[in-house]
Enzyme design. Structure first.
Site, PDB file in Angstrom:
ATOM      1  N   CYS A  57       0.690  -1.123   0.239  1.00  0.00           N
ATOM      2  CA  CYS A  57      -0.218  -0.217   0.054  1.00  0.00           C
ATOM      3  C   CYS A  57       0.444   1.496  -0.247  1.00  0.00           C
ATOM      4  CB  CYS A  57      -0.618  -0.058   1.362  1.00  0.00           C
ATOM      5  SG  CYS A  57      -2.326  -1.920   2.014  1.00  0.00           S
ATOM      6  N   CYS A 132      -3.376  -7.637   7.428  1.00  0.00           N
ATOM      7  CA  CYS A 132      -4.192  -6.832   5.996  1.00  0.00           C
ATOM      8  C   CYS A 132      -5.242  -6.362   5.660  1.00  0.00           C
ATOM      9  CB  CYS A 132      -3.281  -7.526   5.314  1.00  0.00           C
ATOM     10  SG  CYS A 132      -3.798  -7.293   3.188  1.00  0.00           S
ATOM     11  N   GLN A 235     -10.073 -10.696 -12.318  1.00  0.00           N
ATOM     12  CA  GLN A 235      -9.965  -9.157 -11.448  1.00  0.00           C
ATOM     13  C   GLN A 235      -9.474  -9.410 -10.366  1.00  0.00           C
ATOM     14  OE1 GLN A 235     -10.233  -6.729 -13.988  1.00  0.00           O
ATOM     15  NE2 GLN A 235      -9.969  -7.759 -15.402  1.00  0.00           N
ATOM     16  N   GLU A 282      -7.914 -16.068 -26.863  1.00  0.00           N
ATOM     17  CA  GLU A 282      -7.048 -15.958 -26.249  1.00  0.00           C
ATOM     18  C   GLU A 282      -5.610 -16.890 -26.367  1.00  0.00           C
ATOM     19  OE1 GLU A 282      -4.721 -15.991 -22.542  1.00  0.00           O
ATOM     20  OE2 GLU A 282      -6.469 -14.592 -23.276  1.00  0.00           O
ATOM     21  N   ASP A 328      -9.057  -6.341 -23.417  1.00  0.00           N
ATOM     22  CA  ASP A 328      -8.436  -6.054 -22.024  1.00  0.00           C
ATOM     23  C   ASP A 328      -7.192  -6.861 -21.683  1.00  0.00           C
ATOM     24  OD1 ASP A 328      -7.930  -6.040 -19.485  1.00  0.00           O
ATOM     25  OD2 ASP A 328      -9.162  -8.235 -18.594  1.00  0.00           O
ATOM     26  N   CYS A 354      -5.410  -2.200 -17.804  1.00  0.00           N
ATOM     27  CA  CYS A 354      -4.433  -1.579 -16.141  1.00  0.00           C
ATOM     28  C   CYS A 354      -3.993  -0.531 -16.008  1.00  0.00           C
ATOM     29  CB  CYS A 354      -4.167  -3.119 -15.891  1.00  0.00           C
ATOM     30  SG  CYS A 354      -3.210  -3.932 -16.432  1.00  0.00           S
TER      31      CYS A 354
END
Length: 397
Positions: A57, A132, A235, A282, A328, A354
């Site tokens: 983080c 966490c 995801q 794919e 994607d 992403c």
């Protein structure tokens, strides 16, 4: 002289109007000349004791409003650097705490006791986590048993542990850990059984080998249980997945045929297949076969095609057979495939990404070919991190 922080930079530092980058500052803070931070109204108290060391983080000191602004700003900044101004941008969708359903932990022998956790930012040093606030509780519940199992075996190791929350429980894949002899093998099986793992697989340098799998492991995508190969992409959160699917469904609309490019297990293909015939393309063979078998078993109008879209993208003439396309791609983007989309007659494209930077580069190619960026929806699946995702919609007359 003091300066207010006006935004957060891509790597998480606060930025002043004069361009100073201040680690640990967020929008609304005030910074003195010597770097002292006076917290502002959006400076939050980090919930996790490991924040500041753990590399998982970077932004726990920012409240939800600043986090959402950061995600949106990352996307808009990337677009504007390429001269793109979306006609509409939705508020960022932020995944809640304790929702991450996949993660990679690391483990080392810390002087006779195993340490399990995440690495420090920019370092190989390990943070031995005791809490966490991003991991789903079912994933974090395995940290203590993993630590106990590894501590009992002794020896030197530096292992990677991939955890994924599947339909039947946690899929645990351990890499770079040598398991030798009956005692170590039985200890691993006891760990899997005692903790109700859906699967335990070991990669000792020759690829993943399943050691424990009482029932075939699946992940349900839009009501379809799909076989889950070890290491297959999902995801990061269910919440983020729902946001991306909702965008795709809104924009694809009444399209009769859709090319789903970089389709993975069929996350988008199965969501769209209620009203649409979908070609799911794919490159990873096991992932392609998982999508194919699920579509056949449940009678969904999804045709799965095994094809490497980097080396062999769908050509413009192939794309012309479809009413819309969805892509994607990995973080590097999809330059070769976007070139073919630009040359095609496609009128509707949904691009999920992403990586705002590679997305903006590809988007520029599409805009130059006559597409208009109609809408962008930023998504913050990786809460408190600088990782940003988005869904975008392009059309042309």
């Amino acid at each position: 002289m003091t300066e207010p922080i006006i935004r957060i930079a891509a790597k998480g530092e606060g930025v002043t109007a004069s361009g100073r980058h201040i680690a640990g500052a967020v929008t609304g803070d005030v910074v003195s000349e010597d770097g002292t931070i006076e917290p502002g109204p959006h400076h939050a108290c980090p919930p996790c004791r490991h924040f500041g060391r753990c590399g998982g983080c970077q932004l726990q000191h920012a409240d939800d409003a600043v986090l959402a602004d950061f995600v949106t700003d990352r996307v808009l900044t990337a677009a504007r650097k390429q001269g793109i101004e979306p006609l509409a941008i939705e508020p960022a969708q932020m995944s809640p705490p304790f929702s991450r359903r996949r993660a990679t932990l690391h483990a080392v022998n810390g002087g006779g006791r195993a340490q399990v956790g995440f690495r420090e930012a920019g370092s190989h040093r390990l943070v031995d986590i005791t809490e966490c606030h991003v991991l789903h509780p079912d994933l974090f519940a395995l940290v203590t048993p993993l630590r106990a199992m590894l501590s009992a075996r002794g020896g030197k190791y530096a292992a990677d542990i991939d955890l994924t929350l599947a339909d039947g429980g946690v899929d645990c894949a351990i890499r770079n850990l040598q398991v030798e002899g009956l005692e170590q093998t039985e200890a691993m099986l006891d760990f899997a059984r005692d903790n109700g793992l859906a699967r335990l697989s070991l990669d000792q340098g020759y690829g993943p080998e399943t050691s424990w799998e009482p029932e075939p492991v699946t992940i349900t995508l839009s009501g379809v249980p799909v076989p889950l190969p070890p290491g297959a992409f999902l995801q990061a959160t269910r919440d983020g997945e729902r946001a991306l699917l909702a965008a795709a469904q809104d924009w694809i609309g009444d399209a009769a045929t859709v090319a789903d490019l970089f389709a993975g297990l069929g996350t988008f293909a199965f969501a769209l297949a209620d009203k649409t015939k979908v070609l799911a393309v794919e490159a990873a063979r096991d992932t392609h076969l998982a999508c194919q078998s699920a579509a056949r078993a449940y009678g969904r109008p999804v045709h799965s095609l095994h094809r490497d879209l980097f080396r062999n993208p769908l050509r413009a003439e192939e794309l012309n057979r479809f009413d819309a396309a969805l892509l994607d791609p990995p973080r590097a983007g999809a330059r070769e495939q976007v070139d073919q989309i630009a040359e095609s007659k496609l009128a509707r494209v949904v691009y999920v990404s992403c990586n705002p930077a590679s997305w903006a580069r590809d988007a520029k190619r599409m805009v130059d070919a006559g597409f208009v960026c109609r809408e962008v929806r930023p998504v913050g699946q990786f809460r408190w991190s600088t990782h940003v995702e988005l869904a975008s919609y392009f059309t042309r007359d």
